[in-house]
Structure formats: C-alpha cells, structure tokens
Design a protein around this motif. Structure first.
Motif, PDB file in Angstrom:
ATOM      1  N   VAL A  12      42.323  78.610  57.248  1.00  0.00           N
ATOM      2  CA  VAL A  12      42.850  79.966  57.128  1.00  0.00           C
ATOM      3  C   VAL A  12      44.292  79.960  57.598  1.00  0.00           C
ATOM      4  CG1 VAL A  12      42.062  80.670  59.427  1.00  0.00           C
ATOM      5  CG2 VAL A  12      42.372  82.402  57.647  1.00  0.00           C
ATOM      6  N   GLN A  13      45.084  80.873  57.075  1.00  0.00           N
ATOM      7  CA  GLN A  13      46.470  80.983  57.516  1.00  0.00           C
ATOM      8  C   GLN A  13      46.552  81.757  58.820  1.00  0.00           C
ATOM      9  OE1 GLN A  13      48.705  82.709  54.222  1.00  0.00           O
ATOM     10  NE2 GLN A  13      49.396  80.649  53.635  1.00  0.00           N
ATOM     11  N   ALA A  14      47.597  81.491  59.557  1.00  0.00           N
ATOM     12  CA  ALA A  14      47.824  82.230  60.810  1.00  0.00           C
ATOM     13  C   ALA A  14      47.848  83.727  60.526  1.00  0.00           C
ATOM     14  CB  ALA A  14      49.131  81.783  61.439  1.00  0.00           C
ATOM     15  N   GLY A  15      47.196  84.470  61.421  1.00  0.00           N
ATOM     16  CA  GLY A  15      47.081  85.914  61.240  1.00  0.00           C
ATOM     17  C   GLY A  15      45.833  86.338  60.503  1.00  0.00           C
ATOM     18  N   GLY A  16      45.144  85.384  59.912  1.00  0.00           N
ATOM     19  CA  GLY A  16      43.943  85.676  59.145  1.00  0.00           C
ATOM     20  C   GLY A  16      42.701  85.758  60.007  1.00  0.00           C
ATOM     21  N   SER A  17      41.554  85.869  59.350  1.00  0.00           N
ATOM     22  CA  SER A  17      40.273  86.030  60.033  1.00  0.00           C
ATOM     23  C   SER A  17      39.243  85.060  59.477  1.00  0.00           C
ATOM     24  CB  SER A  17      39.740  87.457  59.855  1.00  0.00           C
ATOM     25  OG  SER A  17      40.613  88.408  60.418  1.00  0.00           O
ATOM     26  N   LEU A  18      38.307  84.704  60.342  1.00  0.00           N
ATOM     27  CA  LEU A  18      37.131  83.930  59.953  1.00  0.00           C
ATOM     28  C   LEU A  18      35.946  84.445  60.745  1.00  0.00           C
ATOM     29  CD1 LEU A  18      38.098  80.117  59.817  1.00  0.00           C
ATOM     30  CD2 LEU A  18      37.291  81.536  57.914  1.00  0.00           C
ATOM     31  N   ARG A  19      34.769  84.283  60.175  1.00  0.00           N
ATOM     32  CA  ARG A  19      33.545  84.654  60.878  1.00  0.00           C
ATOM     33  C   ARG A  19      32.620  83.449  60.901  1.00  0.00           C
ATOM     34  NH1 ARG A  19      28.517  87.752  59.322  1.00  0.00           N
ATOM     35  NH2 ARG A  19      27.911  89.019  61.113  1.00  0.00           N
ATOM     36  N   LEU A  20      32.319  82.986  62.098  1.00  0.00           N
ATOM     37  CA  LEU A  20      31.371  81.899  62.270  1.00  0.00           C
ATOM     38  C   LEU A  20      29.991  82.472  62.575  1.00  0.00           C
ATOM     39  CD1 LEU A  20      33.397  79.416  64.525  1.00  0.00           C
ATOM     40  CD2 LEU A  20      33.435  79.677  62.030  1.00  0.00           C
ATOM     41  N   LYS A  87      45.509  82.017  65.338  1.00  0.00           N
ATOM     42  CA  LYS A  87      46.746  81.302  65.625  1.00  0.00           C
ATOM     43  C   LYS A  87      46.525  79.808  65.378  1.00  0.00           C
ATOM     44  CE  LYS A  87      47.674  84.503  69.443  1.00  0.00           C
ATOM     45  NZ  LYS A  87      47.923  84.610  70.909  1.00  0.00           N
ATOM     46  N   PRO A  88      47.582  79.057  65.103  1.00  0.00           N
ATOM     47  CA  PRO A  88      47.416  77.603  64.923  1.00  0.00           C
ATOM     48  C   PRO A  88      46.733  76.936  66.117  1.00  0.00           C
ATOM     49  CG  PRO A  88      49.569  78.279  64.144  1.00  0.00           C
ATOM     50  CD  PRO A  88      48.950  79.487  64.782  1.00  0.00           C
ATOM     51  N   GLY A 111      24.962  73.068  68.889  1.00  0.00           N
ATOM     52  CA  GLY A 111      24.996  72.817  67.460  1.00  0.00           C
ATOM     53  C   GLY A 111      25.858  71.607  67.153  1.00  0.00           C
ATOM     54  N   GLN A 112      25.975  71.300  65.872  1.00  0.00           N
ATOM     55  CA  GLN A 112      26.703  70.101  65.457  1.00  0.00           C
ATOM     56  C   GLN A 112      28.203  70.350  65.343  1.00  0.00           C
ATOM     57  OE1 GLN A 112      25.185  72.121  63.399  1.00  0.00           O
ATOM     58  NE2 GLN A 112      26.607  72.422  61.690  1.00  0.00           N
ATOM     59  N   GLY A 113      28.608  71.594  65.350  1.00  0.00           N
ATOM     60  CA  GLY A 113      30.029  71.941  65.286  1.00  0.00           C
ATOM     61  C   GLY A 113      30.497  72.265  63.882  1.00  0.00           C
ATOM     62  N   THR A 114      31.502  73.128  63.803  1.00  0.00           N
ATOM     63  CA  THR A 114      32.112  73.466  62.521  1.00  0.00           C
ATOM     64  C   THR A 114      33.632  73.524  62.716  1.00  0.00           C
ATOM     65  OG1 THR A 114      32.090  75.028  60.655  1.00  0.00           O
ATOM     66  CG2 THR A 114      31.911  75.985  62.848  1.00  0.00           C
ATOM     67  N   GLN A 115      34.353  72.955  61.773  1.00  0.00           N
ATOM     68  CA  GLN A 115      35.803  72.841  61.906  1.00  0.00           C
ATOM     69  C   GLN A 115      36.485  74.146  61.504  1.00  0.00           C
ATOM     70  OE1 GLN A 115      37.866  70.072  62.889  1.00  0.00           O
ATOM     71  NE2 GLN A 115      39.465  71.648  62.830  1.00  0.00           N
ATOM     72  N   VAL A 116      37.399  74.583  62.349  1.00  0.00           N
ATOM     73  CA  VAL A 116      38.277  75.717  62.025  1.00  0.00           C
ATOM     74  C   VAL A 116      39.711  75.209  62.073  1.00  0.00           C
ATOM     75  CG1 VAL A 116      39.144  77.950  62.816  1.00  0.00           C
ATOM     76  CG2 VAL A 116      36.685  77.466  62.872  1.00  0.00           C
ATOM     77  N   THR A 117      40.433  75.397  60.987  1.00  0.00           N
ATOM     78  CA  THR A 117      41.831  74.977  60.918  1.00  0.00           C
ATOM     79  C   THR A 117      42.700  76.175  60.558  1.00  0.00           C
ATOM     80  OG1 THR A 117      41.165  72.756  60.192  1.00  0.00           O
ATOM     81  CG2 THR A 117      43.470  73.384  59.856  1.00  0.00           C
ATOM     82  N   VAL A 118      43.690  76.436  61.403  1.00  0.00           N
ATOM     83  CA  VAL A 118      44.600  77.566  61.182  1.00  0.00           C
ATOM     84  C   VAL A 118      45.979  76.995  60.880  1.00  0.00           C
ATOM     85  CG1 VAL A 118      45.525  79.714  62.104  1.00  0.00           C
ATOM     86  CG2 VAL A 118      43.250  78.931  62.806  1.00  0.00           C
ATOM     87  N   SER A 119      46.482  77.283  59.700  1.00  0.00           N
ATOM     88  CA  SER A 119      47.792  76.761  59.309  1.00  0.00           C
ATOM     89  C   SER A 119      48.891  77.763  59.649  1.00  0.00           C
ATOM     90  CB  SER A 119      47.800  76.458  57.811  1.00  0.00           C
ATOM     91  OG  SER A 119      47.604  77.647  57.076  1.00  0.00           O
ATOM     92  N   SER A 120      50.063  77.224  59.974  1.00  0.00           N
ATOM     93  CA  SER A 120      51.176  78.108  60.353  1.00  0.00           C
ATOM     94  C   SER A 120      51.983  78.531  59.142  1.00  0.00           C
ATOM     95  CB  SER A 120      52.071  77.389  61.352  1.00  0.00           C
ATOM     96  OG  SER A 120      52.515  76.174  60.809  1.00  0.00           O
TER      97      SER A 120
END
Length: 120
Positions: A12-20, A87-88, A111-120
């Motif tokens: 996701v881009q910086a400033g965006g949202s995600l729901r885990l 944020k990044p 849990g096994q984990g999930t990757q979250v990547t925030v791009s600037s």
C-alpha cells in the motif's frame, strides 16, 4: 491447541489503509488476550496492540495510537487490525498472537505472519 491464521497483508502507498484479519480455531472467548505484533528483519518483534476479553479494552503501542484499531469479532472468532494513515516505517511482518489461561498457566499462540509493505 489454538491455531491462528492471518490474512489481509499486502502493498500500500503511504497514507493508505489496510485491514488485517486473524481467524482463530477456537471460540474467541477462550482467549484472554488477542492482538498483533510486528517484526522487521534484524529487529526484535514489537507489540502493535492487544484486545482483552474481560471488559473489551485495548492497548496500543505509541507508534500506532490514533492510526490503528483492533477489534474482536465474536461472531467469526476473529480479530481485526484496521491500519490507517500508514507510514513506510509500518512495513513489517505482522503476527497475530493470543493467550489463554488453563487454570493459572498461560499458553501463548502465534500465527505464521503476513507481510505489510508501505511504499513512500
């Protein structure tokens, strides 16, 4: 044995949202504490926040307060992490974790984990 399965990570881009989301294999009412940690390679795993079964309270790391929200989902036996204003520096592997007490003995599950990547 309690199993935790995360979903919802991504880019996701910086400033965006995600729901885990984290689905549990047991009735969530068994879990005294359920929440999220995160880890960046080469660094220690750190607390993001927790939700407590008793009283329904939550706590958050200072770095995410006001941006992240944890909610327990009793209908689906799950816990969700809504992440806004990303944020990044939020880039990490996010782990769901839970604790239940059997008698007075605490048991911790991950849990096994999930990757979250925030791009600037």
């Amino acid at each position: 044995q309690v199993q935790l399965v995360e979903s919802g990570g991504g880019l996701v881009q910086a400033g965006g949202s995600l729901r885990l989301s984290c689905a549990t294999s047991v009735n969530i009412s068994r879990l005294t504490i359920i929440g999220w940690h995160r880890q960046v390679p080469g660094k220690q795993r750190e607390l993001v926040g927790h939700a407590f079964n008793s009283g329904g309270g939550t706590n958050y790391a200072d770095s995410v307060k006001g941006r992240f929200t944890i909610s327990r989902d009793s209908v689906n036996n799950a816990v969700h992490l809504q992440m806004d204003s990303l944020k990044p520096e939020d880039t990490a592997v996010y782990y769901c974790n839970a604790r239940e007490y059997i008698g007075s003995h605490p048991y911790d599950y991950w849990g096994q984990g999930t990757q979250v990547t925030v791009s600037s």
